[in-house]
Design a protein around this motif. Structure first.
Motif, short mmCIF file in Angstrom:
data_model
loop_
_atom_site.label_atom_id
_atom_site.label_comp_id
_atom_site.label_asym_id
_atom_site.label_seq_id
_atom_site.Cartn_x
_atom_site.Cartn_y
_atom_site.Cartn_z
N GLY A 10 0.82 -1.20 0.00
CA GLY A 10 0.00 0.00 0.00
C GLY A 10 0.85 1.25 0.00
N LEU A 11 0.19 2.36 0.24
CA LEU A 11 0.85 3.66 0.30
C LEU A 11 1.07 4.02 1.76
CD1 LEU A 11 1.78 6.33 -1.01
CD2 LEU A 11 -0.61 7.09 -0.90
N VAL A 12 2.30 4.37 2.09
CA VAL A 12 2.63 4.68 3.48
C VAL A 12 3.61 5.84 3.49
CG1 VAL A 12 4.51 3.01 3.56
CG2 VAL A 12 3.37 3.69 5.67
N GLN A 13 3.57 6.62 4.53
CA GLN A 13 4.50 7.74 4.65
C GLN A 13 5.86 7.26 5.13
OE1 GLN A 13 2.60 10.67 7.23
NE2 GLN A 13 1.93 11.82 5.44
N ALA A 14 6.86 7.99 4.77
CA ALA A 14 8.21 7.66 5.22
C ALA A 14 8.24 7.60 6.75
CB ALA A 14 9.20 8.71 4.71
N GLY A 15 8.92 6.61 7.25
CA GLY A 15 8.99 6.40 8.68
C GLY A 15 7.97 5.39 9.20
N GLY A 16 7.00 5.08 8.37
CA GLY A 16 5.97 4.14 8.78
C GLY A 16 6.41 2.69 8.63
N SER A 17 5.46 1.79 8.88
CA SER A 17 5.74 0.36 8.83
C SER A 17 4.67 -0.36 8.02
CB SER A 17 5.76 -0.24 10.24
OG SER A 17 6.77 0.35 11.02
N LEU A 18 5.05 -1.51 7.50
CA LEU A 18 4.13 -2.37 6.78
C LEU A 18 4.48 -3.81 7.10
CD1 LEU A 18 3.78 -1.06 3.09
CD2 LEU A 18 1.97 -1.19 4.83
N GLN A 81 8.13 -7.94 7.63
CA GLN A 81 7.88 -6.71 8.39
C GLN A 81 8.92 -5.68 7.95
OE1 GLN A 81 5.48 -6.06 10.83
NE2 GLN A 81 6.24 -3.95 10.89
N ILE A 82 8.43 -4.52 7.57
CA ILE A 82 9.33 -3.44 7.14
C ILE A 82 9.08 -2.23 8.03
CG2 ILE A 82 10.25 -2.15 5.21
CD1 ILE A 82 8.60 -3.92 3.33
N ASN A 83 10.10 -1.80 8.72
CA ASN A 83 10.01 -0.64 9.60
C ASN A 83 10.80 0.53 9.05
OD1 ASN A 83 8.48 -2.18 11.45
ND2 ASN A 83 10.36 -2.95 12.40
N SER A 84 10.51 1.71 9.57
CA SER A 84 11.23 2.92 9.16
C SER A 84 11.33 3.02 7.64
CB SER A 84 12.63 2.93 9.78
OG SER A 84 12.55 2.86 11.19
N LEU A 85 10.20 2.90 7.00
CA LEU A 85 10.16 2.89 5.54
C LEU A 85 10.73 4.17 4.96
CD1 LEU A 85 6.78 1.10 5.13
CD2 LEU A 85 8.80 0.54 3.77
N LYS A 86 11.43 4.01 3.84
CA LYS A 86 12.04 5.13 3.13
C LYS A 86 11.48 5.18 1.71
CE LYS A 86 16.41 4.30 5.55
NZ LYS A 86 17.87 4.02 5.38
N PRO A 87 11.48 6.35 1.10
CA PRO A 87 10.99 6.43 -0.29
C PRO A 87 11.70 5.45 -1.22
CG PRO A 87 11.19 8.62 0.62
CD PRO A 87 11.77 7.69 1.64
N THR A 118 4.44 1.66 -1.83
CA THR A 118 4.81 3.03 -2.22
C THR A 118 5.01 3.84 -0.95
OG1 THR A 118 3.50 2.86 -4.24
CG2 THR A 118 4.15 5.06 -3.53
N VAL A 119 6.17 4.44 -0.85
CA VAL A 119 6.51 5.24 0.33
C VAL A 119 6.63 6.70 -0.07
CG1 VAL A 119 8.10 5.53 2.24
CG2 VAL A 119 7.77 3.26 1.24
N SER A 120 5.80 7.53 0.53
CA SER A 120 5.83 8.96 0.21
C SER A 120 6.73 9.69 1.20
CB SER A 120 4.41 9.52 0.25
OG SER A 120 3.88 9.41 1.56
N SER A 121 7.35 10.72 0.69
CA SER A 121 8.28 11.49 1.54
C SER A 121 7.58 12.63 2.26
CB SER A 121 9.41 12.05 0.68
OG SER A 121 8.89 12.84 -0.36
#
Length: 121
Positions: A10-18, A81-87, A118-121
């Motif tokens: 999905g779409l997540v903001q930078a710093g988020g987790s999936l 598990q993905i943490n601290s997501l980056k663009p 998708t990671v938004s900044s």
């Protein structure tokens, strides 16, 4: 035959987790290694992480620390598990399976269709 179906992108903001999931069905008893690959636009598909039936894990050097692979053998489900997501984590994430680690990391026997992250900044 083994079927792999990913979910959780999905779409997540930078710093988020999936947490991505991959449900395996079919002749899963023959699968001893599973893993996640990803492919960003314009890039080659790259290996993210692998896990054996016994639970041994391995990660791409550049991704250690933020990614955790796990599996539930009883549910035939693989997780990432993905943490601290980056663009730069933006990519299609693919689940893969093989009869062993060598096959999984060279020419996986089975692939899922992928899930977009998708990671938004």
């Amino acid at each position: 035959q083994v079927q792999l179906v990913e979910s959780g992108g999905g779409l997540v903001q930078a710093g988020g987790s999936l947490r991505l999931s991959c449900a395996a069905s079919g002749s899963t008893v023959s699968i001893n290694a599973m893993g996640w690959y990803r492919q960003a636009p314009g890039n080659k598909r790259e290996l993210v992480a692998t896990i054996t039936r016994g639970g041994s894990t391995n990660y791409a050097d550049s991704l250690k620390g933020r990614f955790t692979i796990s599996r539930d053998n009883a549910k035939n489900t693989l997780y990432l598990q993905i943490n601290s997501l980056k663009p730069e984590d933006t990519a299609v994430y693919y689940c893969a399976a093989g009869y062993g680690l060598v096959q999984l990391t060279t020419t996986p026997r089975y692939w899922g269709r992928g899930t977009q992250v998708t990671v938004s900044s």
